[in-house]
Write a protein that holds these residues in place. Sequence first.
Motif, PDB file in Angstrom:
ATOM      1  N   PHE A 162       0.824  -1.207   0.000  1.00 12.15           N
ATOM      2  CA  PHE A 162       0.000   0.000   0.000  1.00 12.15           C
ATOM      3  C   PHE A 162       0.859   1.258   0.000  1.00 12.15           C
ATOM      4  N   ILE A 163       1.966   1.251   0.725  1.00 12.53           N
ATOM      5  CA  ILE A 163       2.841   2.422   0.792  1.00 12.53           C
ATOM      6  C   ILE A 163       3.490   2.691  -0.562  1.00 12.53           C
ATOM      7  N   HIS A 164       3.972   1.646  -1.216  1.00 10.51           N
ATOM      8  CA  HIS A 164       4.597   1.826  -2.528  1.00 10.51           C
ATOM      9  C   HIS A 164       3.584   2.319  -3.563  1.00 10.51           C
ATOM     10  N   LEU A 165       2.355   1.806  -3.491  1.00 13.88           N
ATOM     11  CA  LEU A 165       1.335   2.253  -4.440  1.00 13.88           C
ATOM     12  C   LEU A 165       0.907   3.693  -4.159  1.00 13.88           C
ATOM     13  N   CYS A 166       0.913   4.101  -2.887  1.00 17.21           N
ATOM     14  CA  CYS A 166       0.606   5.500  -2.570  1.00 17.21           C
ATOM     15  C   CYS A 166       1.660   6.447  -3.128  1.00 17.21           C
ATOM     16  N   ASN A 167       2.885   5.985  -3.192  1.00 17.07           N
ATOM     17  CA  ASN A 167       3.961   6.832  -3.706  1.00 17.07           C
ATOM     18  C   ASN A 167       4.041   6.837  -5.219  1.00 17.07           C
ATOM     19  N   SER A 168       3.248   5.981  -5.888  1.00 19.32           N
ATOM     20  CA  SER A 168       3.404   5.908  -7.342  1.00 19.32           C
ATOM     21  C   SER A 168       2.077   5.752  -8.079  1.00 19.32           C
ATOM     22  N   ASP A 169       1.421   4.600  -7.945  1.00 14.24           N
ATOM     23  CA  ASP A 169       0.358   4.221  -8.869  1.00 14.24           C
ATOM     24  C   ASP A 169      -1.028   4.730  -8.487  1.00 14.24           C
ATOM     25  N   TYR A 170      -1.281   4.992  -7.219  1.00 15.91           N
ATOM     26  CA  TYR A 170      -2.624   5.393  -6.807  1.00 15.91           C
ATOM     27  C   TYR A 170      -2.996   6.800  -7.269  1.00 15.91           C
ATOM     28  N   LYS A 171      -2.024   7.613  -7.519  1.00 15.99           N
ATOM     29  CA  LYS A 171      -2.309   8.988  -7.904  1.00 15.99           C
ATOM     30  C   LYS A 171      -3.006   9.031  -9.261  1.00 15.99           C
ATOM     31  N   GLY A 172      -4.158   9.671  -9.321  1.00 12.05           N
ATOM     32  CA  GLY A 172      -4.925   9.770 -10.556  1.00 12.05           C
ATOM     33  C   GLY A 172      -6.001   8.718 -10.712  1.00 12.05           C
ATOM     34  N   THR A 173      -6.021   7.696  -9.852  1.00 11.77           N
ATOM     35  CA  THR A 173      -7.079   6.682  -9.936  1.00 11.77           C
ATOM     36  C   THR A 173      -8.374   7.217  -9.325  1.00 11.77           C
ATOM     37  N   LYS A 174      -9.474   6.542  -9.627  1.00 11.01           N
ATOM     38  CA  LYS A 174     -10.785   7.025  -9.224  1.00 11.01           C
ATOM     39  C   LYS A 174     -11.517   5.990  -8.374  1.00 11.01           C
ATOM     40  N   LEU A 175     -12.503   6.491  -7.678  1.00 14.63           N
ATOM     41  CA  LEU A 175     -13.433   5.621  -6.942  1.00 14.63           C
ATOM     42  C   LEU A 175     -14.280   4.861  -7.955  1.00 14.63           C
ATOM     43  N   PHE A 176     -14.215   3.513  -7.917  1.00 16.98           N
ATOM     44  CA  PHE A 176     -14.917   2.740  -8.941  1.00 16.98           C
ATOM     45  C   PHE A 176     -16.192   2.067  -8.427  1.00 16.98           C
ATOM     46  N   ARG A 177     -16.409   2.066  -7.109  1.00 21.97           N
ATOM     47  CA  ARG A 177     -17.647   1.442  -6.618  1.00 21.97           C
ATOM     48  C   ARG A 177     -17.982   1.965  -5.229  1.00 21.97           C
ATOM     49  N   ILE A 178     -19.293   2.130  -4.993  1.00 17.30           N
ATOM     50  CA  ILE A 178     -19.796   2.537  -3.684  1.00 17.30           C
ATOM     51  C   ILE A 178     -20.851   1.528  -3.253  1.00 17.30           C
ATOM     52  N   GLU A 179     -20.571   0.823  -2.188  1.00 17.59           N
ATOM     53  CA  GLU A 179     -21.554  -0.074  -1.584  1.00 17.59           C
ATOM     54  C   GLU A 179     -22.116   0.643  -0.368  1.00 17.59           C
ATOM     55  N   LYS A 180     -23.383   1.015  -0.428  1.00 15.00           N
ATOM     56  CA  LYS A 180     -23.978   1.854   0.600  1.00 15.00           C
ATOM     57  C   LYS A 180     -23.872   1.236   1.986  1.00 15.00           C
TER      58      LYS A 180
END
Length: 318
Positions: A162-180
Amino acid sequence: AKFKTKTMNTVRTIQTVLRHYHQRHSKAILNIPSASSLASSSFITKTQCRHMGTGTRGARGHGWLRKYRAGLGGRHLQGRYHMRDITKLSAINDQMFALNNRNRDSTQSLSSSSSTTTTSSSSTSSLPSLAFLDLAVEGHTNTQRITIELASTALPQTCQNFIHLCNSDYKGTKLFRIEKRVGLCFGDTTTGKNNGTDGRCHDAAVGENHHHDNDDADIKDNKNTSTTIAHTGFFAHEPLVLSHSQKGMVSMLSSGLDKNDSRFLITTEEDSPQLDGKYVAFGRVQDGMKELEDIVAGIFTKRGIPTMDVTIQNCGVL
């Protein structure tokens, strides 16, 4: 005349049935046993009658009405998570997160005593315990920061991914699902449509326990004999030491056993027992829970897909 005949026949049939019924029961009533027969055990066993159901009224259904009134739940109310002790599970979560401070104190004491020991344990003890996500909602100019506390000591491999993805790949991704009634799903880093159908973990988080596409097949080049095997983008499940007994738990989404990738879930319910044993929880929201609840309540969804874009504008480690 025909109707009158049918009516008379019906009345006679009913009278005949009633007459036979009364005759049969009157014989049973008039057949009074003697004192000697009452004393015999054979008569007692023959005249025992079976009431409705088995046992008393309270025992039918194992006394569900009494348990229901006492707040214990009846047989038809006791589900899989009925006797779930949320207070105890939350206390266990607090103990797992408290290991970060204990590990930090131990490393500081070791570094003060000798500087050589810190270099050997720097890979496991230097993992940060706080991360952040800056969310940008469509139609709003201000970003909303979500601070996440990580159980980096108890679950180092999952937190490292999770830390490595926060520093690189997560930036620019979007929320793809909302389960109420569950939470929000992020982290689709592979598909351009951002539909949450696939994900890929970071290469540094694969380590030695990665899964190969085909362990027996060797891909050999004609020019050189070196073999190259690419991992599938999954890493194995770590121990399920954290439970989803609190609001704001952060868990890795997976498509099966030992198939954790980049997708993750943030719960918005007080308790989500259906997630325990299936997804590995590795963190919890420390600040920004109100903003997540506003997103769930304020964005309309079509079968779980949000109609407005919620983008991770910035992310990293604190």
